[in-house]
Motif scaffolding. Sequence first.
Motif, PDB file in Angstrom:
ATOM      1  N   GLY A  78      91.499 -38.288  61.984  1.00  0.00           N
ATOM      2  CA  GLY A  78      91.886 -37.393  63.060  1.00  0.00           C
ATOM      3  C   GLY A  78      92.149 -38.169  64.343  1.00  0.00           C
ATOM      4  O   GLY A  78      92.669 -39.285  64.318  1.00  0.00           O
ATOM      5  N   THR A  79      91.792 -37.583  65.460  1.00  0.00           N
ATOM      6  CA  THR A  79      92.004 -38.237  66.756  1.00  0.00           C
ATOM      7  C   THR A  79      90.738 -38.909  67.272  1.00  0.00           C
ATOM      8  O   THR A  79      90.704 -39.370  68.419  1.00  0.00           O
ATOM      9  N   LYS A  80      89.702 -39.000  66.458  1.00  0.00           N
ATOM     10  CA  LYS A  80      88.425 -39.569  66.890  1.00  0.00           C
ATOM     11  C   LYS A  80      88.581 -41.026  67.310  1.00  0.00           C
ATOM     12  O   LYS A  80      89.222 -41.829  66.622  1.00  0.00           O
ATOM     13  N   GLU A  81      87.968 -41.325  68.461  1.00  0.00           N
ATOM     14  CA  GLU A  81      87.904 -42.685  69.007  1.00  0.00           C
ATOM     15  C   GLU A  81      89.284 -43.286  69.281  1.00  0.00           C
ATOM     16  O   GLU A  81      89.383 -44.472  69.612  1.00  0.00           O
ATOM     17  N   GLY A  82      90.318 -42.483  69.134  1.00  0.00           N
ATOM     18  CA  GLY A  82      91.664 -42.976  69.393  1.00  0.00           C
ATOM     19  C   GLY A  82      92.131 -44.050  68.429  1.00  0.00           C
ATOM     20  O   GLY A  82      93.075 -44.799  68.719  1.00  0.00           O
ATOM     21  N   LEU A  83      91.507 -44.117  67.240  1.00  0.00           N
ATOM     22  CA  LEU A  83      91.836 -45.188  66.304  1.00  0.00           C
ATOM     23  C   LEU A  83      93.246 -45.070  65.732  1.00  0.00           C
ATOM     24  O   LEU A  83      93.942 -46.072  65.553  1.00  0.00           O
ATOM     25  N   ALA A  84      93.668 -43.848  65.435  1.00  0.00           N
ATOM     26  CA  ALA A  84      95.008 -43.654  64.878  1.00  0.00           C
ATOM     27  C   ALA A  84      96.073 -44.149  65.859  1.00  0.00           C
ATOM     28  O   ALA A  84      96.990 -44.896  65.488  1.00  0.00           O
ATOM     29  N   LEU A  85      95.934 -43.755  67.111  1.00  0.00           N
ATOM     30  CA  LEU A  85      96.883 -44.191  68.139  1.00  0.00           C
ATOM     31  C   LEU A  85      96.789 -45.699  68.365  1.00  0.00           C
ATOM     32  O   LEU A  85      97.808 -46.373  68.538  1.00  0.00           O
ATOM     33  N   ALA A  86      95.570 -46.224  68.350  1.00  0.00           N
ATOM     34  CA  ALA A  86      95.371 -47.648  68.605  1.00  0.00           C
ATOM     35  C   ALA A  86      96.077 -48.505  67.564  1.00  0.00           C
ATOM     36  O   ALA A  86      96.768 -49.470  67.900  1.00  0.00           O
ATOM     37  N   TYR A  87      95.913 -48.142  66.299  1.00  0.00           N
ATOM     38  CA  TYR A  87      96.561 -48.924  65.249  1.00  0.00           C
ATOM     39  C   TYR A  87      98.080 -48.730  65.264  1.00  0.00           C
ATOM     40  O   TYR A  87      98.826 -49.651  64.911  1.00  0.00           O
ATOM     41  N   ALA A  88      98.540 -47.564  65.659  1.00  0.00           N
ATOM     42  CA  ALA A  88      99.980 -47.343  65.770  1.00  0.00           C
ATOM     43  C   ALA A  88     100.576 -48.221  66.871  1.00  0.00           C
ATOM     44  O   ALA A  88     101.646 -48.820  66.696  1.00  0.00           O
ATOM     45  N   LEU A 145      95.694 -56.534  67.131  1.00  0.00           N
ATOM     46  CA  LEU A 145      94.374 -55.914  67.113  1.00  0.00           C
ATOM     47  C   LEU A 145      93.746 -55.912  68.510  1.00  0.00           C
ATOM     48  O   LEU A 145      93.027 -54.976  68.872  1.00  0.00           O
ATOM     49  N   ALA A 146      94.021 -56.943  69.305  1.00  0.00           N
ATOM     50  CA  ALA A 146      93.524 -56.987  70.678  1.00  0.00           C
ATOM     51  C   ALA A 146      94.106 -55.843  71.502  1.00  0.00           C
ATOM     52  O   ALA A 146      93.412 -55.222  72.322  1.00  0.00           O
ATOM     53  N   VAL A 147      95.387 -55.549  71.273  1.00  0.00           N
ATOM     54  CA  VAL A 147      96.021 -54.414  71.953  1.00  0.00           C
ATOM     55  C   VAL A 147      95.401 -53.111  71.468  1.00  0.00           C
ATOM     56  O   VAL A 147      95.122 -52.206  72.265  1.00  0.00           O
ATOM     57  N   ALA A 148      95.164 -53.019  70.161  1.00  0.00           N
ATOM     58  CA  ALA A 148      94.537 -51.818  69.612  1.00  0.00           C
ATOM     59  C   ALA A 148      93.151 -51.600  70.205  1.00  0.00           C
ATOM     60  O   ALA A 148      92.756 -50.468  70.511  1.00  0.00           O
ATOM     61  N   GLU A 149      92.415 -52.677  70.384  1.00  0.00           N
ATOM     62  CA  GLU A 149      91.066 -52.587  70.957  1.00  0.00           C
ATOM     63  C   GLU A 149      91.102 -51.998  72.361  1.00  0.00           C
ATOM     64  O   GLU A 149      90.216 -51.228  72.749  1.00  0.00           O
ATOM     65  N   SER A 150      92.142 -52.339  73.120  1.00  0.00           N
ATOM     66  CA  SER A 150      92.252 -51.825  74.487  1.00  0.00           C
ATOM     67  C   SER A 150      92.634 -50.346  74.530  1.00  0.00           C
ATOM     68  O   SER A 150      92.373 -49.658  75.516  1.00  0.00           O
ATOM     69  N   VAL A 151      93.242 -49.854  73.453  1.00  0.00           N
ATOM     70  CA  VAL A 151      93.668 -48.455  73.398  1.00  0.00           C
ATOM     71  C   VAL A 151      92.557 -47.557  72.844  1.00  0.00           C
ATOM     72  O   VAL A 151      92.366 -46.432  73.302  1.00  0.00           O
ATOM     73  N   ALA A 152      91.820 -48.052  71.857  1.00  0.00           N
ATOM     74  CA  ALA A 152      90.775 -47.264  71.204  1.00  0.00           C
ATOM     75  C   ALA A 152      89.574 -47.090  72.133  1.00  0.00           C
ATOM     76  O   ALA A 152      89.455 -47.750  73.176  1.00  0.00           O
ATOM     77  N   ALA A 153      88.684 -46.191  71.746  1.00  0.00           N
ATOM     78  CA  ALA A 153      87.459 -45.975  72.509  1.00  0.00           C
ATOM     79  C   ALA A 153      86.653 -47.266  72.572  1.00  0.00           C
ATOM     80  O   ALA A 153      86.658 -48.064  71.635  1.00  0.00           O
ATOM     81  N   GLU A 154      85.957 -47.449  73.655  1.00  0.00           N
ATOM     82  CA  GLU A 154      85.207 -48.684  73.858  1.00  0.00           C
ATOM     83  C   GLU A 154      84.197 -48.919  72.736  1.00  0.00           C
ATOM     84  O   GLU A 154      83.430 -48.025  72.377  1.00  0.00           O
ATOM     85  N   GLY A 155      84.240 -50.127  72.187  1.00  0.00           N
ATOM     86  CA  GLY A 155      83.287 -50.492  71.150  1.00  0.00           C
ATOM     87  C   GLY A 155      83.675 -50.106  69.745  1.00  0.00           C
ATOM     88  O   GLY A 155      82.990 -50.472  68.792  1.00  0.00           O
ATOM     89  N   SER A 156      84.785 -49.403  69.579  1.00  0.00           N
ATOM     90  CA  SER A 156      85.163 -48.952  68.243  1.00  0.00           C
ATOM     91  C   SER A 156      85.935 -50.010  67.462  1.00  0.00           C
ATOM     92  O   SER A 156      85.982 -49.962  66.236  1.00  0.00           O
ATOM     93  N   LEU A 157      86.556 -50.970  68.157  1.00  0.00           N
ATOM     94  CA  LEU A 157      87.284 -52.056  67.499  1.00  0.00           C
ATOM     95  C   LEU A 157      86.959 -53.374  68.189  1.00  0.00           C
ATOM     96  O   LEU A 157      86.671 -53.398  69.388  1.00  0.00           O
ATOM     97  N   THR A 158      87.020 -54.445  67.426  1.00  0.00           N
ATOM     98  CA  THR A 158      86.830 -55.771  68.007  1.00  0.00           C
ATOM     99  C   THR A 158      87.902 -56.715  67.474  1.00  0.00           C
ATOM    100  O   THR A 158      88.293 -56.618  66.309  1.00  0.00           O
ATOM    101  N   SER A 159      88.376 -57.589  68.317  1.00  0.00           N
ATOM    102  CA  SER A 159      89.374 -58.572  67.900  1.00  0.00           C
ATOM    103  C   SER A 159      88.897 -59.962  68.278  1.00  0.00           C
ATOM    104  O   SER A 159      88.007 -60.119  69.126  1.00  0.00           O
TER     105      SER A 159
END
Length: 238
Positions: free
Chosen positions: A123-133, A189-203
């Motif tokens: 879904g839209t949780k943590e902004g992960l879908a948008l971050a990876y896009a 992935l670094a760009v994705a980390e900046s878009v997703a919720a804090e702490g949800s991705l690491t690069s």
Amino acid sequence: MNPTVARLTLRGLLGRRRGLLLLVVPALLLAVSAFAAGSSGDKHDLVVNVLGKLGLGTLLPILGLVVGTGAIATEIDDGSIVYLLAKPLPRWKIITTKLAVAIGTTWAFAALPMLLAGLLLYGTKEGLALAYAVAALVSGAAYSALFLLLGVVTRHAVVAGLAYALVWESLVGNFVAGARTLSVQQWGLAVAESVAAEGSLTSAVSLGAAVPLLLVVAVAATALASVRLAGLTLASDE
């Protein structure tokens, strides 16, 4: 951007055989996501594995290879590039037009499916879908430029590109810490980390390093491809 060059490039990329090949990537990603969405377990880790390792780490480089090399390598191999070079067009305009088409095609077949797969999984949780896009957008542009350059400088562009995509990006870039700094996947992935919720991705690369590296690679590859294409023109005139 030259409309005629763009139309011919798009027609070549979306021809019957290559068009079917391009459909494999989004179809596979969406099929895996649909199957995984019904499984139990940590959904966050599932998204990271499916969208990060499979989508961003493996399928996107392969798609970029098919599109980037297909935008020009086939014309060089069969000699039909001569007819295009005979036109009074600056060589940089031919390259930038083909690159624009390649980037747009990569976005359509990778970034959009990445967003849909992410929404399907999480879904839209943590902004992960948008971050990876978004990661697919920036990484796809860099891959398109790199593989377009390969298509100009070598007749073995597909082999060289596969070695880079499968060995360096998928294997070395994922498991060797020092190599991650030079990985387009990690920059995305670094760009994705900046878009997703804090702490949800690491690069492995900071955003401050990733963005300039993405820009430098894309611009340098485009410039080198333009110079090389000019060299091909001189060779054909001799």
